[in-house]
Design a protein around this motif. Structure first.
Motif, PDB file in Angstrom:
ATOM      1  N   GLY A 100       0.812  -1.211   0.000  1.00 39.68           N
ATOM      2  CA  GLY A 100       0.000   0.000   0.000  1.00 39.68           C
ATOM      3  C   GLY A 100       0.843   1.257   0.000  1.00 39.68           C
ATOM      4  N   ASP A 101       0.214   2.395  -0.207  1.00 45.92           N
ATOM      5  CA  ASP A 101       0.951   3.652  -0.311  1.00 45.92           C
ATOM      6  C   ASP A 101       1.621   4.035   1.010  1.00 45.92           C
ATOM      7  OD1 ASP A 101      -1.849   3.893   0.321  1.00 45.92           O
ATOM      8  OD2 ASP A 101      -1.644   6.056   0.290  1.00 45.92           O
ATOM      9  N   SER A 102       0.893   3.951   2.132  1.00 46.92           N
ATOM     10  CA  SER A 102       1.486   4.316   3.417  1.00 46.92           C
ATOM     11  C   SER A 102       2.600   3.354   3.800  1.00 46.92           C
ATOM     12  CB  SER A 102       0.414   4.338   4.515  1.00 46.92           C
ATOM     13  OG  SER A 102       0.976   4.679   5.758  1.00 46.92           O
ATOM     14  N   THR A 103       2.390   2.070   3.555  1.00 45.33           N
ATOM     15  CA  THR A 103       3.420   1.083   3.870  1.00 45.33           C
ATOM     16  C   THR A 103       4.630   1.255   2.960  1.00 45.33           C
ATOM     17  OG1 THR A 103       1.607  -0.404   4.421  1.00 45.33           O
ATOM     18  CG2 THR A 103       3.798  -1.366   4.316  1.00 45.33           C
ATOM     19  N   PHE A 104       4.398   1.698   1.737  1.00 49.61           N
ATOM     20  CA  PHE A 104       5.506   1.954   0.819  1.00 49.61           C
ATOM     21  C   PHE A 104       6.431   3.022   1.385  1.00 49.61           C
ATOM     22  CE2 PHE A 104       7.175   4.285  -2.979  1.00 49.61           C
ATOM     23  CZ  PHE A 104       8.000   3.287  -3.452  1.00 49.61           C
ATOM     24  N   THR A 105       5.858   4.113   1.912  1.00 48.60           N
ATOM     25  CA  THR A 105       6.715   5.163   2.480  1.00 48.60           C
ATOM     26  C   THR A 105       7.260   4.760   3.850  1.00 48.60           C
ATOM     27  OG1 THR A 105       4.778   6.310   3.409  1.00 48.60           O
ATOM     28  CG2 THR A 105       5.545   7.003   1.233  1.00 48.60           C
ATOM     29  N   HIS A 106       6.558   3.863   4.545  1.00 45.40           N
ATOM     30  CA  HIS A 106       7.032   3.393   5.855  1.00 45.40           C
ATOM     31  C   HIS A 106       8.332   2.619   5.720  1.00 45.40           C
ATOM     32  CE1 HIS A 106       7.285   0.537   9.231  1.00 45.40           C
ATOM     33  NE2 HIS A 106       6.569   1.381   9.948  1.00 45.40           N
ATOM     34  N   ILE A 118       1.829  -1.213  -6.267  1.00 47.31           N
ATOM     35  CA  ILE A 118       1.587  -0.263  -5.180  1.00 47.31           C
ATOM     36  C   ILE A 118       0.116   0.133  -5.239  1.00 47.31           C
ATOM     37  CG2 ILE A 118       2.194   1.963  -4.158  1.00 47.31           C
ATOM     38  CD1 ILE A 118       4.945   1.698  -5.503  1.00 47.31           C
ATOM     39  N   LEU A 119      -0.633  -0.232  -4.199  1.00 54.07           N
ATOM     40  CA  LEU A 119      -2.057   0.074  -4.146  1.00 54.07           C
ATOM     41  C   LEU A 119      -2.231   1.412  -3.438  1.00 54.07           C
ATOM     42  CD1 LEU A 119      -3.486  -3.438  -3.155  1.00 54.07           C
ATOM     43  CD2 LEU A 119      -2.815  -2.581  -5.401  1.00 54.07           C
ATOM     44  N   ASP A 120      -2.408   2.460  -4.208  1.00 59.71           N
ATOM     45  CA  ASP A 120      -2.460   3.816  -3.664  1.00 59.71           C
ATOM     46  C   ASP A 120      -3.913   4.252  -3.506  1.00 59.71           C
ATOM     47  OD1 ASP A 120      -2.133   6.419  -2.933  1.00 59.71           O
ATOM     48  OD2 ASP A 120      -1.280   7.108  -4.828  1.00 59.71           O
ATOM     49  N   ASN A 121      -4.427   4.128  -2.283  1.00 59.81           N
ATOM     50  CA  ASN A 121      -5.802   4.569  -2.028  1.00 59.81           C
ATOM     51  C   ASN A 121      -5.852   5.920  -1.322  1.00 59.81           C
ATOM     52  OD1 ASN A 121      -5.002   3.900   0.537  1.00 59.81           O
ATOM     53  ND2 ASN A 121      -6.635   2.433   0.937  1.00 59.81           N
ATOM     54  N   ARG A 122      -4.734   6.633  -1.332  1.00 63.79           N
ATOM     55  CA  ARG A 122      -4.634   8.019  -0.880  1.00 63.79           C
ATOM     56  C   ARG A 122      -4.771   8.200   0.628  1.00 63.79           C
ATOM     57  NH1 ARG A 122      -1.729   9.374  -3.926  1.00 63.79           N
ATOM     58  NH2 ARG A 122      -2.071  11.610  -3.661  1.00 63.79           N
ATOM     59  N   THR A 123      -4.587   7.127   1.419  1.00 59.22           N
ATOM     60  CA  THR A 123      -4.707   7.294   2.865  1.00 59.22           C
ATOM     61  C   THR A 123      -4.112   6.086   3.582  1.00 59.22           C
ATOM     62  OG1 THR A 123      -6.238   7.855   4.658  1.00 59.22           O
ATOM     63  CG2 THR A 123      -6.975   6.186   3.093  1.00 59.22           C
ATOM     64  N   THR A 124      -3.991   6.185   4.897  1.00 65.09           N
ATOM     65  CA  THR A 124      -3.613   5.057   5.751  1.00 65.09           C
ATOM     66  C   THR A 124      -4.913   4.485   6.290  1.00 65.09           C
ATOM     67  OG1 THR A 124      -1.643   6.319   6.346  1.00 65.09           O
ATOM     68  CG2 THR A 124      -2.086   4.339   7.630  1.00 65.09           C
ATOM     69  N   ALA A 125      -5.545   3.635   5.518  1.00 69.56           N
ATOM     70  CA  ALA A 125      -6.954   3.295   5.747  1.00 69.56           C
ATOM     71  C   ALA A 125      -7.178   2.419   6.965  1.00 69.56           C
ATOM     72  CB  ALA A 125      -7.523   2.620   4.503  1.00 69.56           C
ATOM     73  N   MET A 126      -6.335   1.422   7.171  1.00 68.08           N
ATOM     74  CA  MET A 126      -6.635   0.397   8.167  1.00 68.08           C
ATOM     75  C   MET A 126      -6.704   0.966   9.580  1.00 68.08           C
ATOM     76  SD  MET A 126      -4.890  -3.344   8.741  1.00 68.08           S
ATOM     77  CE  MET A 126      -3.332  -2.743   9.364  1.00 68.08           C
ATOM     78  N   THR A 127      -5.950   2.012   9.883  1.00 71.76           N
ATOM     79  CA  THR A 127      -5.924   2.570  11.228  1.00 71.76           C
ATOM     80  C   THR A 127      -6.823   3.787  11.370  1.00 71.76           C
ATOM     81  OG1 THR A 127      -3.910   3.745  10.593  1.00 71.76           O
ATOM     82  CG2 THR A 127      -3.642   1.701  11.811  1.00 71.76           C
ATOM     83  N   GLN A 134      -5.613   7.984   8.271  1.00 69.66           N
ATOM     84  CA  GLN A 134      -4.672   9.040   8.644  1.00 69.66           C
ATOM     85  C   GLN A 134      -3.899   9.549   7.424  1.00 69.66           C
ATOM     86  OE1 GLN A 134      -4.871   6.117  10.462  1.00 69.66           O
ATOM     87  NE2 GLN A 134      -5.922   7.013  12.216  1.00 69.66           N
ATOM     88  N   GLY A 135      -3.267  10.691   7.614  1.00 72.34           N
ATOM     89  CA  GLY A 135      -2.415  11.231   6.567  1.00 72.34           C
ATOM     90  C   GLY A 135      -1.118  10.457   6.458  1.00 72.34           C
ATOM     91  N   ASN A 136      -0.448  10.618   5.329  1.00 69.17           N
ATOM     92  CA  ASN A 136       0.869  10.015   5.119  1.00 69.17           C
ATOM     93  C   ASN A 136       1.562  10.788   4.006  1.00 69.17           C
ATOM     94  OD1 ASN A 136       0.401   8.701   2.446  1.00 69.17           O
ATOM     95  ND2 ASN A 136      -1.060   7.453   3.590  1.00 69.17           N
ATOM     96  N   PRO A 137       2.836  10.543   3.754  1.00 68.92           N
ATOM     97  CA  PRO A 137       3.543  11.331   2.734  1.00 68.92           C
ATOM     98  C   PRO A 137       2.957  11.204   1.333  1.00 68.92           C
ATOM     99  CG  PRO A 137       5.116  10.244   4.174  1.00 68.92           C
ATOM    100  CD  PRO A 137       3.769   9.682   4.519  1.00 68.92           C
TER     101      PRO A 137
END
Length: 590
Positions: A413-419, A439-448, A451-454
């Motif tokens: 995912g997108d957030s995990t990619f930047t993590h 890379i599955l970019d859904n524009r957010t940190t959905a599971m938690t 939240q925002g992310n880079p």
């Protein structure tokens, strides 16, 4: 003073704020997420989401070194990511007070494993505070910075899911302490952890451990509660409440400080009762330390407590032979409610296609982990944040010459990619790796909790103000495609994650390449941030093939005659079912 009903996370935020925290940083991870989300709403502190827990802790260390009180927040597996700076700052000491807010997850309610983070506190020789309810969380959080600055050490403020998300009454002062920043003075011998300096700091940490152990014997955070002297129980955290419920007459040594343990207090308590027991969950942290002190702890009369998962009052009663009161039998025959992708989720169609391709899919941490369950059954591994891309490379090396049989695809995912996925991708590119990475970019940190992310550019402060990732101007957030190209990926393609035909074409083309690394970015916003809806489609002359049902949409079901039906209360008109029907029986609504 005013009484409020607060969760452990809310109480921690309130206590840290009143204690004068100036900087808060971390990465969202259940069950710790809400602490920073509550802290950012208060005047004074600067709060940020970091790309990962290591960066979050390093920001907090820098703020502490600069002279202000700071907190780094994370869940237990996040502490693994932050372990490198954690072990070093335990050696350097602090300037302004430094608190690590760490939440464990017994029973793996939202995690890939169970860990007891108190083992890290003992490993680093850092004091660990273990509140048993929201009231204690509030008071311990207020005291943590004073302990940190008094003993020149970071302090771990530890909780479990049961504390994090349970609300109890808290008497709140509501006033913020005015804490002047400490002056920064250059001390390379403390903060430059080269071997010559690190060896000298070892002497300082040894002296600090002795001082902390003496303090642990005297602090009221550790208390003996004498009742019946037949049974004495050593416990901490949420389990203190469970012991009191299950064994109301038992004497307890309630440990609010779980490192260092107080040797004399433990010996004296053991001597004051006929039989001593240790009640803990997920590991034998207390039992091992009690045994090392030469204190004998008994096994409960009806057998040991569960080795894994949460230990509940019922478990304690069973272990001690205390009967449960009669209660109604649970309802029978209820349908199961397994977790599922939301209606219109942009991850769904990617997994439908990966399942059809019979691909070997190395997955990652996020909502898209659900690709491992029915009806997709398309994910073969989920190990840790960022592992998907590294493991795909390793699988490619192992499967050399076999790609025509089962293609290997990494999914992140997108957030995990930047993590932690960026370095994984870099390793693959650097070593000449080939294959397909998604890379599955859904524009957010959905599971938690979205939240925002880079990748979407929304800061923690903006999140609290209600800023949508869909409104962030381009240029503020990470351009994933540009980064992948700059790193040296052979091929980078962007695909609409709601377009089944484009998904199919992109995946089937990419896996045929044997001489290049293809990065496919599937982009479409999460339903938590884009709630646009359209009229539900209509089913005309259903052929009863069941293909549309296999995409796993909660709005799709079967009638008694086997034909497909659409629940218009759940349907958002995303058209995924329209694209899945091989006979064109599902028509778009007007």
């Amino acid at each position: 003073m005013a009484k409020q009903l607060l969760s452990g996370n809310e109480a921690a935020a309130q206590g840290l704020w009143e204690a004068g925290v100036a900087v808060g940083s971390g990465y969202p991870g259940t069950p710790s997420t809400e602490m920073l989300e509550n802290l950012v709403k208060k005047d004074g502190p600067t709060c940020e989401w970091a790309p990962n827990e290591k960066v979050g802790l390093e920001v907090a260390i820098g703020a502490s070194m600069g002279g202000v009180r700071s907190v780094a927040a994370m869940k237990h597996v996040g502490l693994n990511v932050a372990a490198d700076p954690f072990m070093s700052v335990a050696n350097t000491g602090v300037n302004g007070g430094l608190v690590l807010f760490v939440a464990d997850d017994p029973s793996c309610y939202s995690s890939q494993n169970e860990q007891d983070s108190r083992n890290y506190a003992a490993f680093a020789r850092v004091p660990c505070l273990d509140p048993s309810d929201s009231e204690e969380m509030y008071s311990f959080a207020k005291e943590a910075f004073d302990i940190s600055e008094k003993f020149d050490t970071p302090v771990m403020l530890h909780e479990t899911m049961r504390i994090a998300h349970t609300r109890t009454m808290v008497e709140v002062a509501g006033e913020r302490k005015d804490v002047a920043p400490r002056a920064y003075e250059s001390h390379p011998e403390r903060y430059v952890m080269m071997p010559a300096f690190a060896v000298k700091r070892r002497v300082a940490t040894d002296e600090r451990e002795d001082a902390l152990t003496a303090w642990a014997e005297e602090t009221p955070l550790n208390r003996v509660e004498m009742r019946d002297s037949e049974i004495g129980v050593v416990c901490a955290g949420a389990l203190y409440n469970h012991v009191r419920e299950a064994l109301p007459e038992a004497s307890t040594l309630k440990l609010g400080v779980t490192w260092p343990l107080p040797p004399k207090k433990l010996h004296d308590f053991a001597a004051s009762v006929k039989k001593l027991y240790v009640v803990e969950e997920t590991c034998t942290y207390f039992a091992d330390h009690v045994k090392a002190l030469g204190i004998e702890a008994s096994v409960p009369p009806m057998g040991p407590l569960p080795r894994g998962g949460e230990v509940l009052p019922a478990h304690i009663k069973a272990a001690f032979g205390v009967g449960e009161p009669p209660h109604p039998a649970p309802a029978q025959g209820l349908p199961g409610r397994p977790p599922a992708f939301c209606t219109g989720c942009p991850h769904r169609l990617v997994y439908v296609e990966l399942h059809k391709m019979h691909a070997i899919v190395t997955g990652d941490i996020g909502c898209y982990t659900l690709g491992a369950v029915a009806p997709y059954k398309a994910v073969d591994s989920v190990i840790d944040m960022g592992a998907s891309l590294s493991m795909a490379h390793g699988m490619e090396l192992a499967q050399a010459g076999e790609r025509s049989k089962r293609p290997v695809v990494g999914v992140i995912g997108d957030s995990t990619f930047t993590h932690s996925g960026i370095t994984s991708l870099l390793g693959t590119i650097y070593n000449g790796g080939k294959g397909t990475l998604c890379i599955l970019d859904n524009r957010t940190t959905a599971m938690t909790g979205a939240q925002g992310n880079p990748c979407n550019g929304v800061t923690l402060k903006e999140q609290a103000e209600g800023v949508s990732p869909l409104s962030v101007p381009k240029g503020k957030y990470l351009d994933i495609e540009a980064l992948c190209r700059a790193m040296g990926a052979d091929e980078v393609e962007t695909i609409d994650a709601q377009d089944a035909a484009s998904i199919r074409k992109a995946l089937r083309t990419a896996v045929k390449h044997e001489d290049k690394l293809s990065v496919l970015v599937f982009r479409s916003p999460c339903r938590l941030i884009d709630r646009t809806t359209h009229k539900a489609p209509e089913i005309v002359d259903c052929r009863k093939c069941g293909t549309c049902i296999q995409i796993g949409c909660p709005a799709l079901g079967k009638a008694e005659d086997g034909s497909a039906v659409i629940d218009t209360n759940q349907c958002i008109g995303c058209s995924q079912c329209i694209q899945s029907c091989p006979f064109g029986c599902i028509k778009r609504g007007e």
